[in-house]
Design an enzyme around this catalytic site. Structure first.
Site, PDB file in Angstrom:
ATOM      1  N   ARG A 117     -17.317   0.035  34.862  1.00 56.85           N
ATOM      2  CA  ARG A 117     -18.738   0.245  34.526  1.00 56.85           C
ATOM      3  C   ARG A 117     -19.130   1.727  34.452  1.00 56.85           C
ATOM      4  O   ARG A 117     -20.293   2.074  34.613  1.00 56.85           O
ATOM      5  CB  ARG A 117     -19.658  -0.480  35.500  1.00 56.85           C
ATOM      6  CG  ARG A 117     -19.418  -1.962  35.533  1.00 56.85           C
ATOM      7  CD  ARG A 117     -20.624  -2.731  36.003  1.00 56.85           C
ATOM      8  NE  ARG A 117     -20.389  -4.140  35.842  1.00 56.85           N
ATOM      9  CZ  ARG A 117     -19.817  -4.885  36.780  1.00 56.85           C
ATOM     10  NH1 ARG A 117     -19.461  -4.355  37.926  1.00 56.85           N
ATOM     11  NH2 ARG A 117     -19.622  -6.166  36.571  1.00 56.85           N
ATOM     12  N   LYS A 139     -22.804   9.984  22.225  1.00 54.24           N
ATOM     13  CA  LYS A 139     -22.505   8.787  21.421  1.00 54.24           C
ATOM     14  C   LYS A 139     -21.015   8.510  21.539  1.00 54.24           C
ATOM     15  O   LYS A 139     -20.190   9.368  21.236  1.00 54.24           O
ATOM     16  CB  LYS A 139     -22.857   9.018  19.949  1.00 54.24           C
ATOM     17  CG  LYS A 139     -24.319   8.798  19.639  1.00 54.24           C
ATOM     18  CD  LYS A 139     -24.530   8.781  18.135  1.00 54.24           C
ATOM     19  CE  LYS A 139     -25.988   8.553  17.798  1.00 54.24           C
ATOM     20  NZ  LYS A 139     -26.244   8.673  16.348  1.00 54.24           N
ATOM     21  N   GLU A 181     -21.086  19.393   8.364  1.00 54.44           N
ATOM     22  CA  GLU A 181     -22.120  19.167   9.396  1.00 54.44           C
ATOM     23  C   GLU A 181     -22.831  20.483   9.754  1.00 54.44           C
ATOM     24  O   GLU A 181     -24.017  20.492  10.038  1.00 54.44           O
ATOM     25  CB  GLU A 181     -21.512  18.552  10.660  1.00 54.44           C
ATOM     26  CG  GLU A 181     -21.007  17.126  10.502  1.00 54.44           C
ATOM     27  CD  GLU A 181     -22.102  16.059  10.421  1.00 54.44           C
ATOM     28  OE1 GLU A 181     -23.281  16.356  10.724  1.00 54.44           O
ATOM     29  OE2 GLU A 181     -21.781  14.928  10.034  1.00 54.44           O
ATOM     30  N   ARG A 244     -33.848  11.851  16.785  1.00 56.03           N
ATOM     31  CA  ARG A 244     -32.390  12.012  16.609  1.00 56.03           C
ATOM     32  C   ARG A 244     -31.926  11.557  15.222  1.00 56.03           C
ATOM     33  O   ARG A 244     -30.879  11.972  14.747  1.00 56.03           O
ATOM     34  CB  ARG A 244     -31.645  11.274  17.733  1.00 56.03           C
ATOM     35  CG  ARG A 244     -30.163  11.594  17.770  1.00 56.03           C
ATOM     36  CD  ARG A 244     -29.519  11.217  19.086  1.00 56.03           C
ATOM     37  NE  ARG A 244     -28.098  11.467  19.043  1.00 56.03           N
ATOM     38  CZ  ARG A 244     -27.297  11.464  20.106  1.00 56.03           C
ATOM     39  NH1 ARG A 244     -27.804  11.220  21.310  1.00 56.03           N
ATOM     40  NH2 ARG A 244     -26.017  11.702  19.990  1.00 56.03           N
ATOM     41  N   ASN A 248     -29.021  12.422  10.916  1.00 54.11           N
ATOM     42  CA  ASN A 248     -28.383  11.617   9.866  1.00 54.11           C
ATOM     43  C   ASN A 248     -28.693  12.141   8.470  1.00 54.11           C
ATOM     44  O   ASN A 248     -28.417  11.451   7.475  1.00 54.11           O
ATOM     45  CB  ASN A 248     -28.851  10.151   9.971  1.00 54.11           C
ATOM     46  CG  ASN A 248     -28.382   9.526  11.254  1.00 54.11           C
ATOM     47  OD1 ASN A 248     -27.312   9.846  11.761  1.00 54.11           O
ATOM     48  ND2 ASN A 248     -29.201   8.637  11.811  1.00 54.11           N
ATOM     49  N   HIS A 251     -26.450  11.411   5.554  1.00 52.98           N
ATOM     50  CA  HIS A 251     -25.495  10.389   5.977  1.00 52.98           C
ATOM     51  C   HIS A 251     -25.701   9.017   5.316  1.00 52.98           C
ATOM     52  O   HIS A 251     -24.760   8.235   5.262  1.00 52.98           O
ATOM     53  CB  HIS A 251     -25.530  10.211   7.506  1.00 52.98           C
ATOM     54  CG  HIS A 251     -24.832  11.333   8.234  1.00 52.98           C
ATOM     55  ND1 HIS A 251     -25.210  12.648   8.111  1.00 52.98           N
ATOM     56  CD2 HIS A 251     -23.775  11.338   9.086  1.00 52.98           C
ATOM     57  CE1 HIS A 251     -24.421  13.404   8.870  1.00 52.98           C
ATOM     58  NE2 HIS A 251     -23.538  12.635   9.464  1.00 52.98           N
ATOM     59  N   HIS A 255     -22.407   7.973   3.911  1.00 59.39           N
ATOM     60  CA  HIS A 255     -21.633   6.847   4.460  1.00 59.39           C
ATOM     61  C   HIS A 255     -21.229   5.875   3.359  1.00 59.39           C
ATOM     62  O   HIS A 255     -20.132   5.323   3.374  1.00 59.39           O
ATOM     63  CB  HIS A 255     -22.454   6.090   5.512  1.00 59.39           C
ATOM     64  CG  HIS A 255     -22.362   6.711   6.868  1.00 59.39           C
ATOM     65  ND1 HIS A 255     -23.283   6.472   7.865  1.00 59.39           N
ATOM     66  CD2 HIS A 255     -21.463   7.575   7.399  1.00 59.39           C
ATOM     67  CE1 HIS A 255     -22.947   7.155   8.944  1.00 59.39           C
ATOM     68  NE2 HIS A 255     -21.847   7.837   8.682  1.00 59.39           N
TER      69      HIS A 255
HETATM   70  N1  GLY Z   1     -23.816  12.373  15.042  1.00 54.48           N
HETATM   71  C1  GLY Z   1     -25.189  12.113  15.131  1.00 54.48           C
HETATM   72  C2  GLY Z   1     -25.692  12.011  16.530  1.00 54.48           C
HETATM   73  O1  GLY Z   1     -25.021  12.404  17.454  1.00 54.48           O
HETATM   74  O2  GLY Z   1     -26.776  11.510  16.718  1.00 54.48           O
END
Ligand code: GLY
Length: 358
Positions: A117, A139, A181, A244, A248, A251, A255
């Protein structure tokens, strides 16, 4: 060593991001406060292990060497890693080190987030893409048969150690994908941080030759700056409830380009750059920005000589964009430029893109 800090509201989740260009062999000593008296489990990219495994000389109970490539970010390797951690009898007090690019960081981070956990983990990114993006912000995840990163967790590392010297051995393709990026940050800079110390747009225009030649000092500054922008966003919106999403930028279309070409023809950075070109065109047509800003943006992008991406059938692209994580309620979310270095998120009906000419 200069230090940036990610301050997440719950204080125990805050962590330092160290950025420097000292000898790679010195890393072990810097890690000492995080590893001493604990069992250390290392997940490391095959290439990095070959080049730096000996120099790093990390005292690990076990080392999982991950083959390079996005296809390794899968359930099979997740199971192998967690099995090996169990075999090494790691407890929740021990620590996992992720040494490599985004694939290693995401996969190892996900293993750390779920092992017993949650076990402490440290990110040591070795690609430009991982330095400026995936290693900071928590992430973690793996790819599935249904799409990339669809199983994962927000799980912050205990520290991030960025050493610019790792970037010297990056091949051109890997370096360029990170630059995609980097260029993105220059278009979203003011939305990340209204008061900025550096104008990244100008920095890129003035220093593109040094950047293309991988000048270590210039890259150190560049990475520091991009990471500070990423931190500003993550601190305001850790779990991508709102702000956040601006990360993107480029993206949604990007994508779709990656997916339509089976993730083989273009790198992530090249696809994102194409996505940004698409977004700039759309923003001009919607009257959000002046044409001149688009020309300026094209100019900065062109300085880094990204591989041109071909145009695709918009019906097929739309089908893919509809299934993207960012699509919901029949709408496709696009981050578009609205002012110099500012972007906003817009929802479009799916039909809009079916009739769109790019
Ligand atoms: N790669 C995009 C983020 O970390 O939100």
């Amino acid at each position: 060593m200069p230090e940036l800090r990610v301050k997440i509201e719950e204080t125990d989740k805050s962590y330092p991001v160290y950025i420097d260009c000292s000898e790679i062999s010195g890393l072990r000593e810097k890690l000492e406060p995080y590893i001493s008296g604990r069992k250390v489990f290392v997940v490391i990219s095959e290439k990095v292990n070959k080049l730096y495994g000996k120099i790093l000389d990390i005292p690990a109970v076990d080392k999982f060497i991950l083959k390079d490539g996005e296809k390794e970010k899968n359930f099979k390797n997740y199971k192998k890693i967690t099995d090996r951690m169990l075999k090494s009898r790691l407890s929740r007090k021990d620590v996992l080190l992720a040494i490599g690019g985004g694939v290693v960081g995401d996969l190892a981070g996900f293993a750390a987030s779920t092992y017993m956990r949650g076990i402490d983990f440290i990110q040591i990114p070795t690609t430009l893409l991982a330095c400026v993006d995936s290693s900071v912000g928590g992430k973690t995840g793996i790819d599935t048969d249904y799409g990339k990163n669809l199983v994962g967790a927000f799980f912050q590392p205990k520290a991030v150690f960025i050493n610019i010297n790792f970037l010297k051995t990056l091949d051109e393709k890997q370096f360029k994908t990170g630059l995609g990026e980097v260029v993105k940050y220059s278009f979203i800079e003011k939305s990340c941080k209204p008061q900025t110390e550096v104008d990244l747009f100008n920095f890129l225009s003035e220093n593109f030759e040094k950047i293309n030649n991988k000048d270590v000092r210039t890259l150190e500054k560049l990475v520091q700056y991009c990471v500070s922008l990423k931190i500003a966003v993550v601190e305001q919106d850790e779990k991508e409830g709102g702000l956040r999403k601006i990360l993107n930028f480029g993206h949604t279309y990007g994508h779709a380009v990656e997916k339509i070409t089976n993730y083989k023809k273009y790198t992530h950075g090249e696809a994102v750059v194409e996505g940004m070109r698409f977004a700039f065109k759309l923003a001009v047509e919607k009257g959000l920005i002046e044409k001149n800003y688009k020309f300026l943006a094209d100019d900065v992008i062109n300085k880094f000589r990204f591989t041109p991406v071909k145009k695709f059938n918009m019906n097929k692209i739309t089908e893919i964009m509809k299934t993207d994580k960012k699509a919901s309620n029949g709408k496709i979310t696009f981050v578009l430029p609205t002012e110099y270095q500012e972007v906003k998120s817009f929802d479009f009906d799916e039909d809009f893109f079916l009739n769109y000419t790019y």
